[in-house]
Design a protein around this motif. Structure first.
Motif, mmCIF file in Angstrom:
data_model
loop_
_atom_site.group_PDB
_atom_site.id
_atom_site.type_symbol
_atom_site.label_atom_id
_atom_site.label_comp_id
_atom_site.label_asym_id
_atom_site.label_seq_id
_atom_site.Cartn_x
_atom_site.Cartn_y
_atom_site.Cartn_z
ATOM 1 N N LEU A 167 16.115 23.598 -43.953
ATOM 2 C CA LEU A 167 14.835 23.204 -43.377
ATOM 3 C C LEU A 167 14.129 22.152 -44.220
ATOM 4 O O LEU A 167 13.461 21.259 -43.686
ATOM 5 N N GLY A 171 13.993 19.332 -41.657
ATOM 6 C CA GLY A 171 12.899 19.979 -40.946
ATOM 7 C C GLY A 171 12.376 19.196 -39.755
ATOM 8 O O GLY A 171 11.734 19.760 -38.883
ATOM 9 N N HIS A 177 16.625 22.402 -35.419
ATOM 10 C CA HIS A 177 15.724 23.455 -34.936
ATOM 11 C C HIS A 177 16.415 24.289 -33.860
ATOM 12 O O HIS A 177 16.430 25.521 -33.925
ATOM 13 N N MET A 197 6.631 24.982 -37.862
ATOM 14 C CA MET A 197 7.004 23.586 -37.638
ATOM 15 C C MET A 197 6.770 23.194 -36.188
ATOM 16 O O MET A 197 6.263 22.105 -35.897
#
Length: 388
Positions: A167, A171, A177, A197
């Motif tokens: 991450l 990220g 994700h 996030m």
């Protein structure tokens, strides 16, 4: 090599050793390797077979070395030194063994990830299983494609540190994700961080596309984060590691009274207990007794020690009592039906709580279709009002 010679013709051996044609030698290499792999070799014959493999790995023709790599990519006959040699060869030779060969140790694979470049990283990421030492190396330095492939494999074991590093590095990647979200299991801290996030992305979109005030965007983002956290609790976090989830939310400053109330109303009693324990500093076993076995005074004492708003206590009291009564009456319900019944019964009892608790509750609870029906009913009875 009597066992192998039984299957090899003189023509095969001549093509393997003497032919100047690389195609012929590649065909012979494939056949020889298949026969050695399938034969029941003694220790002496196995050693002789591995010497032949070493000679083949020195062939000047890439086609021959690739035939060797492809044919023995899953074989236990491939010597470790030859596997390491092939791993450093051109990509067409290296990739088959790196993706499959059992000849490599986890330390070997970790070192190759760190020094071998993107193609080799991707090849290793495609292995059926990956140890933590290998995924940690991938998390530290591999390209995104390799990271996505490894994260998509539930047999690739990541440490909490390794997943956090993923991450940290990727990220901003929606592909990463999505891949992480679809893993069977994630560390609680990583799951909650993913949720955060997503809420940050929503806030940015609202501010740039719709020109709304930052304060408004923050409120929307915070509401999205709470709903997502509870969705995560339903699916994984609260049932698998309620203590870890509660600890992380308290440590990160994201444990709110409304989050605790909504979790409790949705049946996550274990999470509620651990949240109280974390906020109050009281061990979980003592917190459990105060919530469940100490009568009216126990819950009030641990609630006050946790620093929760005094005006919301009666609402929490109703939620706890509702949970207890439904558990004793209908303990045979599956989790989904239990949650549905719990929410329905809780909402029918909420009107007897003080008005200020009702206002807060209806402001903060999810506006799902069932919630909208109940809020409409309460409004018709004059029990709700607009917040000041």
């Amino acid at each position: 090599m009597s066992a192998s010679r039984t299957f090899l013709s003189e023509q095969d051996i001549e093509r393997l050793v003497k032919s100047d044609n690389a195609d012929d030698r590649a065909v012979a290499t494939h056949k020889v390797c298949r026969l050695m792999e399938r034969s029941d070799l003694s220790e002496v014959e196995r050693a002789a077979a591995q010497e032949i493999i070493r000679l083949l790995s020195d062939d000047a023709a890439e086609l021959v070395r690739r035939a060797l790599s492809v044919t023995l990519r899953t074989s236990g006959l491939l010597p470790h030194d030859v596997a390491m040699k092939l791993a450093q060869d051109v990509h067409t030779v290296a990739v088959p063994v790196l993706s499959h060969s059992p000849a490599f140790s986890d330390d070997d694979l970790s070192e190759i990830v760190r020094s071998g470049g993107p193609v080799r990283q991707v090849a290793i990421a495609k292995r059926d299983t990956l140890a933590e030492i290998v995924t940690s190396a991938l998390a530290d330095c591999a390209v995104e494609e390799a990271i996505v492939i490894a994260c998509a494999n539930d047999n690739a074991r990541f440490s909490d540190t390794g997943m956090t590093q993923v991450l940290d590095r990727f990220g901003a990647s929606e592909v990463v994700h999505n891949t992480l979200v679809n893993r069977k299991a994630l560390p609680v801290a990583v799951t909650e961080r993913l949720i955060h996030m997503v809420s940050q992305n929503l806030r940015d979109q609202l501010m740039t596309r719709h020109a709304i005030l930052p304060e408004t965007a923050l409120k929307v983002a915070d509401a999205t984060l709470e709903r997502a956290t509870l969705d995560m609790a339903d699916q994984t976090g609260a049932s698998r590691d309620p203590a870890g989830l509660a600890r992380h939310l308290v440590t990160s400053g994201r444990m709110t009274p409304s989050l605790m109330l909504r979790a409790l109303a949705r049946g996550h009693m274990g999470f509620f207990e651990h949240a109280l324990a974390e906020l109050s500093g009281v061990p979980h076993d003592r917190t459990w007794l105060m919530v469940h076995d100490a009568g009216q005074l126990g819950l009030r004492a641990i609630y006050d020690r946790a620093g929760l708003p005094a005006r919301m206590f009666q609402t929490f009291r109703i939620a706890v009592d509702t949970y207890h009564s439904l558990s004793s009456e209908q303990s045979d319900l599956d989790p989904v039906r239990f949650q549905e019944r719990l929410i329905e019964r809780f909402l029918t009892q909420v009107p007897f709580a003080p008005r200020e608790d009702l206002i807060y509750l209806y402001e903060r609870l999810d506006r799902d279709s069932k919630g909208q029906r109940w809020e409409k009913a309460m409004t018709e009875k004059g029990l709700t009002q607009k917040a000041a």
